[in-house]
Design an enzyme around this catalytic site. Structure first.
Site, PDB file in Angstrom:
ATOM      1  N   GLU A 281       0.855  -1.181   0.000  1.00 14.81           N
ATOM      2  CA  GLU A 281       0.000   0.000   0.000  1.00 14.81           C
ATOM      3  C   GLU A 281       0.896   1.237   0.000  1.00 14.81           C
ATOM      4  OE1 GLU A 281      -3.154  -0.154   2.893  1.00 14.81           O
ATOM      5  OE2 GLU A 281      -3.535  -2.246   2.424  1.00 14.81           O
TER       6      GLU A 281
ATOM      7  N   GLY B  72      11.787   0.880  15.126  1.00 13.96           N
ATOM      8  CA  GLY B  72      10.803   1.865  15.584  1.00 13.96           C
ATOM      9  C   GLY B  72       9.602   1.193  16.199  1.00 13.96           C
TER      10      GLY B  72
ATOM     11  N   GLY C 160       2.506  -3.034  11.189  1.00 12.52           N
ATOM     12  CA  GLY C 160       1.061  -3.171  11.351  1.00 12.52           C
ATOM     13  C   GLY C 160       0.465  -3.382   9.978  1.00 12.52           C
TER      14      GLY C 160
ATOM     15  N   CYS D 163      -1.699  -6.953   6.569  1.00 16.30           N
ATOM     16  CA  CYS D 163      -1.021  -8.134   6.021  1.00 16.30           C
ATOM     17  C   CYS D 163      -0.029  -8.788   6.971  1.00 16.30           C
ATOM     18  CB  CYS D 163      -0.324  -7.760   4.715  1.00 16.30           C
ATOM     19  SG  CYS D 163      -1.501  -7.354   3.420  1.00 16.30           S
TER      20      CYS D 163
ATOM     21  N   ARG E 166      -6.020  -0.366   9.376  1.00 13.36           N
ATOM     22  CA  ARG E 166      -6.164  -1.717   9.907  1.00 13.36           C
ATOM     23  C   ARG E 166      -4.897  -2.082  10.701  1.00 13.36           C
ATOM     24  NH1 ARG E 166      -8.252  -4.799   4.499  1.00 13.36           N
ATOM     25  NH2 ARG E 166      -6.732  -3.393   3.565  1.00 13.36           N
TER      26      ARG E 166
HETATM   27  N1  NAD Z   1      -3.937  -4.801   1.161  1.00 12.07           N
HETATM   28  C1  NAD Z   1      -2.781  -5.206   0.678  1.00 12.07           C
HETATM   29  O1  NAD Z   1      -1.821  -4.440   0.617  1.00 12.07           O
HETATM   30  C2  NAD Z   1      -2.592  -6.612   0.176  1.00 12.07           C
HETATM   31  C3  NAD Z   1      -1.460  -6.924  -0.594  1.00 12.07           C
HETATM   32  C4  NAD Z   1      -1.291  -8.246  -1.039  1.00 12.07           C
HETATM   33  C5  NAD Z   1      -2.227  -9.221  -0.750  1.00 12.07           C
HETATM   34  N2  NAD Z   1      -3.307  -8.881   0.009  1.00 12.07           N
HETATM   35  C6  NAD Z   1      -4.320  -9.925   0.231  1.00 12.07           C
HETATM   36  O2  NAD Z   1      -5.342  -9.707  -0.750  1.00 12.07           O
HETATM   37  C7  NAD Z   1      -6.643  -9.998  -0.209  1.00 12.07           C
HETATM   38  C8  NAD Z   1      -7.531  -8.762  -0.294  1.00 12.07           C
HETATM   39  O3  NAD Z   1      -6.988  -7.752   0.522  1.00 12.07           O
HETATM   40  P1  NAD Z   1      -7.591  -6.262   0.527  1.00 12.07           P
HETATM   41  O4  NAD Z   1      -6.738  -5.475   1.445  1.00 12.07           O
HETATM   42  O5  NAD Z   1      -7.793  -5.801  -0.869  1.00 12.07           O
HETATM   43  O6  NAD Z   1      -9.032  -6.537   1.197  1.00 12.07           O
HETATM   44  P2  NAD Z   1     -10.255  -5.521   1.351  1.00 12.07           P
HETATM   45  O7  NAD Z   1     -10.944  -5.918   2.577  1.00 12.07           O
HETATM   46  O8  NAD Z   1      -9.770  -4.123   1.162  1.00 12.07           O
HETATM   47  O9  NAD Z   1     -11.178  -5.845   0.078  1.00 12.07           O
HETATM   48  C9  NAD Z   1     -11.887  -7.030  -0.091  1.00 12.07           C
HETATM   49  C10 NAD Z   1     -13.124  -6.731  -0.930  1.00 12.07           C
HETATM   50  O10 NAD Z   1     -13.738  -7.955  -1.305  1.00 12.07           O
HETATM   51  C11 NAD Z   1     -15.152  -7.763  -1.290  1.00 12.07           C
HETATM   52  N3  NAD Z   1     -15.809  -9.091  -1.230  1.00 12.07           N
HETATM   53  C12 NAD Z   1     -15.868  -9.962  -0.179  1.00 12.07           C
HETATM   54  N4  NAD Z   1     -16.516 -11.081  -0.541  1.00 12.07           N
HETATM   55  C13 NAD Z   1     -16.863 -10.932  -1.842  1.00 12.07           C
HETATM   56  C14 NAD Z   1     -17.544 -11.748  -2.800  1.00 12.07           C
HETATM   57  N5  NAD Z   1     -17.989 -12.996  -2.468  1.00 12.07           N
HETATM   58  N6  NAD Z   1     -17.750 -11.267  -4.031  1.00 12.07           N
HETATM   59  C15 NAD Z   1     -17.306 -10.024  -4.375  1.00 12.07           C
HETATM   60  N7  NAD Z   1     -16.656  -9.222  -3.529  1.00 12.07           N
HETATM   61  C16 NAD Z   1     -16.429  -9.662  -2.278  1.00 12.07           C
HETATM   62  C17 NAD Z   1     -15.388  -6.873  -0.083  1.00 12.07           C
HETATM   63  O11 NAD Z   1     -16.643  -6.227  -0.156  1.00 12.07           O
HETATM   64  C18 NAD Z   1     -14.179  -5.909  -0.205  1.00 12.07           C
HETATM   65  O12 NAD Z   1     -14.513  -4.768  -0.969  1.00 12.07           O
HETATM   66  C19 NAD Z   1      -6.369 -10.510   1.208  1.00 12.07           C
HETATM   67  O13 NAD Z   1      -6.220 -11.906   1.151  1.00 12.07           O
HETATM   68  C20 NAD Z   1      -5.035  -9.867   1.570  1.00 12.07           C
HETATM   69  O14 NAD Z   1      -4.337 -10.607   2.553  1.00 12.07           O
HETATM   70  C21 NAD Z   1      -3.537  -7.613   0.460  1.00 12.07           C
HETATM   71  O1  UPG Z   2      11.775  -1.450   7.787  1.00 10.37           O
HETATM   72  C1  UPG Z   2      10.563  -1.422   7.999  1.00 10.37           C
HETATM   73  C2  UPG Z   2       9.600  -1.596   6.975  1.00 10.37           C
HETATM   74  C3  UPG Z   2       8.249  -1.573   7.311  1.00 10.37           C
HETATM   75  N1  UPG Z   2       7.855  -1.363   8.590  1.00 10.37           N
HETATM   76  C4  UPG Z   2       6.417  -1.388   8.936  1.00 10.37           C
HETATM   77  O2  UPG Z   2       5.871  -2.590   8.424  1.00 10.37           O
HETATM   78  C5  UPG Z   2       4.509  -2.434   8.047  1.00 10.37           C
HETATM   79  C6  UPG Z   2       4.258  -2.961   6.658  1.00 10.37           C
HETATM   80  O3  UPG Z   2       4.922  -2.148   5.709  1.00 10.37           O
HETATM   81  P1  UPG Z   2       4.941  -2.538   4.159  1.00 10.37           P
HETATM   82  O4  UPG Z   2       5.409  -3.928   4.034  1.00 10.37           O
HETATM   83  O5  UPG Z   2       5.694  -1.503   3.446  1.00 10.37           O
HETATM   84  O6  UPG Z   2       3.404  -2.378   3.799  1.00 10.37           O
HETATM   85  P2  UPG Z   2       2.247  -3.371   3.318  1.00 10.37           P
HETATM   86  O7  UPG Z   2       1.433  -2.576   2.383  1.00 10.37           O
HETATM   87  O8  UPG Z   2       1.619  -3.976   4.518  1.00 10.37           O
HETATM   88  O9  UPG Z   2       2.975  -4.517   2.447  1.00 10.37           O
HETATM   89  C7  UPG Z   2       3.315  -5.813   2.961  1.00 10.37           C
HETATM   90  O10 UPG Z   2       2.198  -6.661   2.968  1.00 10.37           O
HETATM   91  C8  UPG Z   2       1.558  -6.811   1.678  1.00 10.37           C
HETATM   92  C9  UPG Z   2       0.335  -7.668   1.877  1.00 10.37           C
HETATM   93  O11 UPG Z   2       0.620  -9.017   1.946  1.00 10.37           O
HETATM   94  C10 UPG Z   2       2.567  -7.426   0.706  1.00 10.37           C
HETATM   95  O12 UPG Z   2       1.949  -7.549  -0.577  1.00 10.37           O
HETATM   96  C11 UPG Z   2       3.804  -6.538   0.611  1.00 10.37           C
HETATM   97  O13 UPG Z   2       4.765  -7.140  -0.266  1.00 10.37           O
HETATM   98  C12 UPG Z   2       4.386  -6.374   2.012  1.00 10.37           C
HETATM   99  O14 UPG Z   2       5.506  -5.479   1.972  1.00 10.37           O
HETATM  100  C13 UPG Z   2       4.209  -0.940   8.222  1.00 10.37           C
HETATM  101  O15 UPG Z   2       3.525  -0.761   9.444  1.00 10.37           O
HETATM  102  C14 UPG Z   2       5.585  -0.292   8.272  1.00 10.37           C
HETATM  103  O16 UPG Z   2       5.606   0.886   9.051  1.00 10.37           O
HETATM  104  C15 UPG Z   2       8.798  -1.185   9.602  1.00 10.37           C
HETATM  105  O17 UPG Z   2       8.459  -1.009  10.773  1.00 10.37           O
HETATM  106  N2  UPG Z   2      10.142  -1.217   9.279  1.00 10.37           N
END
Ligand code: NAD
Ligand code: UPG
Length: 441
Positions: A157, A258, A262, A265, A335
């Site tokens: 993110e 630090g 959080g 993920c 989150r």
């Molecule tokens: N947020 C991240 O940075 C990140 C990065 C990599 C992987 N992931 C993984 O990807 C997945 C999604 O994460 P997110 O942060 O986008 O979640 P999110 O909660 O932001 O979004 C999930 C969406 O799916 C929708 N949904 C739920 N059930 C559904 C259904 N049956 N049909 C259609 N829509 C439905 C919800 O309404 C919601 O809008 C998780 O498994 C997470 O662990 C997240």
């Molecule tokens: O050196 C560091 C790097 C990160 N963070 C903390 O770690 C958390 C996660 O950071 P980051 O990994 O950059 O963000 P996410 O968007 O949660 O991404 C992680 O989680 C995602 C969901 O699975 C994966 O897709 C990414 O590859 C993975 O980096 C945050 O609270 C950061 O502040 C630290 O404290 N120290």
């Protein structure tokens, strides 16, 4: 190619927009009608740099559309990316797969038979190792015309668009040559630009995701454990991290000490991985992840304790300003935000807490109604006894310490993210404390 994206949260909305941007015809699907209406109007339902412009552009071209109907999705395309949430179950910490199962079963049930080739369901959600195989066994019973692949998502993110368009790797966990060919075709604009394409079985693909996040979390907790040692010995964790990271075998990324990690993920994924390993009778293999989790949670408590020390040993009748609510900068996602966990703990210990964040105030207010919020930094810091810097937004680094000193009651700041310049703050009359840097105090 035509494809659908089921679930349009942080992952799905970005994936849908990026896939349309590289030329595909995309239909985004979500259960939430408000989310779908916003996306269809070209408005992202959350803050992510670069997404609003891309969404507007791709919606305008007609290549990106949105619906709440899974039935329409099943008719629209033969490839469906599943990006629904896999939250943590409250007791066991295991992943809740209800949404994944509902989406996959729904697609299989509504499949109306477009052509001879099977529909391909591609999971992007983070799931326990073995999930795709289990879903495939289930689908064979109900719908032999559906193939399943797992293509885990690695975006971060705050830079999700760039991570999707220029990924460090694309992992394609497949069961058939047909699935591999289809994924290669979909991602060809990205692989042509140099993105490595790694083909594997589905279990390995699922595991790449969990192992990667576990490794990143371990690296962060390792350096935070070192910060604890620094506090007890007079060593300096920033110098330590810099010197360790200079060794390319270690590397400096994800070694920022630090307040710890959080977000939606890392914390949930290490817990889900632990739960899955225990289910497999292999709890010992990943027992260290429990420590990683504990070290991480401890950094929140240590920050609260340090702040309490700075205000003289008790928060009662103290006013505390918190800079940052999002779990990381350039995101409005709160989150499992370490910053909000600290703010809430400080409030519970008796302080009046005012929180500022450039993007996340609305989300933070919804989950923490007992905290107060301010829309500018000066308002948050007015008459504060201590300022806590908890999310390292770049604008906080650029604050003028001399000007802020005239706003607070006591010029004292805890820099839990180590991005403020201690010399600049101290020469403007501030007491600056930072975990793992005892000589500053
Ligand atoms: N947020 C991240 O940075 C990140 C990065 C990599 C992987 N992931 C993984 O990807 C997945 C999604 O994460 P997110 O942060 O986008 O979640 P999110 O909660 O932001 O979004 C999930 C969406 O799916 C929708 N949904 C739920 N059930 C559904 C259904 N049956 N049909 C259609 N829509 C439905 C919800 O309404 C919601 O809008 C998780 O498994 C997470 O662990 C997240
Ligand atoms: O050196 C560091 C790097 C990160 N963070 C903390 O770690 C958390 C996660 O950071 P980051 O990994 O950059 O963000 P996410 O968007 O949660 O991404 C992680 O989680 C995602 C969901 O699975 C994966 O897709 C990414 O590859 C993975 O980096 C945050 O609270 C950061 O502040 C630290 O404290 N120290």
């Amino acid at each position: 190619m035509r494809l659908t994206v089921i679930g349009t949260g942080y992952v799905g909305a970005v994936h849908a927009a990026c896939m349309a941007d590289i030329g595909h015809e995309v239909l985004g699907v979500d259960l939430d009608p408000e989310r779908i209406a916003a996306l269809a109007a070209g408005r992202p339902p959350f803050f992510e740099p670069g997404l609003a412009a891309m969404l507007q552009r791709t919606v305008d071209t007609g290549r990106l559309r949105f619906t709440t109907s899974l039935d329409e999705a099943a008719r629209f395309a033969d490839t469906h990316f599943v990006c629904v949430g896999t939250p943590q179950l409250p007791d066991s910490g295991a992943a809740d797969l209800r949404h994944v199962e509902a989406a996959v079963d729904g697609l299989a049930a509504q499949r109306t038979g477009r052509g001879d080739e099977p529909a391909l369901v591609v999971g992007k959600s983070t799931v326990p190792v073995g999930t795709a195989d289990r879903l495939a066994r289930r689908l064979r019973v109900t719908a032999g015309h559906v193939d399943i692949a797992w293509n885990p998502e690695f975006l971060r993110e705050g830079c999700a668009v760039q991570d999707t368009l220029r990924p460090e790797r694309i992992v394609a966990g497949v069961r058939t040559a047909h699935a591999e060919a289809r994924l290669r075709e979909i991602y060809s604009p990205l692989t042509a630009a140099g993105a490595p394409f790694i083909v594997t079985d589905t279990a390995t693909a699922e595991l790449v995701k969990l192992a990667s996040n576990s490794f990143l979390a371990t690296k962060i907790s390792f350096i935070n454990a070192m910060a604890e040692i620094c506090d007890a010995t007079g060593a300096d964790v920033l110098t330590l991290a810099g010197a360790m990271g200079a060794d390319p075998r270690i590397g400096s990324r994800f070694l920022a000490p630090g307040l710890g990690f959080g977000g939606s993920c890392l914390p949930k994924d290490i817990r889900a991985f632990t739960a899955r390993a225990e289910e497999l009778g292999l709890g010992e293999s990943v027992a260290f992840l429990r420590q990683v989790d504990e070290i991480n949670t401890r950094q929140r408590r240590r920050t609260v304790d340090l702040a309490e020390q700075v205000v003289g040993g008790s928060f009662t009748d103290r006013s505390v300003a918190v800079l940052g609510a999002a779990f990381k900068p350039r995101s409005d996602d709160v989150r499992d935000s370490p910053a909000l966990a600290v703010a809430e703990a400080v409030r519970r210990r008796g302080a009046q807490v005012r929180v500022h964040d450039p993007e996340a105030v609305d989300n933070a207010r919804a989950c923490h109604p007992a905290l107060q919020f301010a829309l500018d930094v000066n308002k948050a810091c007015e008459q504060a006894d201590v300022v806590l810097h908890l999310t390292e937004w770049p604008q906080y680094r650029d604050l003028d310490p001399a000007a802020l000193a005239t706003v607070v009651r006591t010029p004292a700041i805890v820099d839990a993210r180590h991005t403020l310049d201690p010399d600049a703050w101290r020469s403007a009359g501030w007491t600056l404390r930072a975990p793992g840097r005892p000589r500053l105090g």
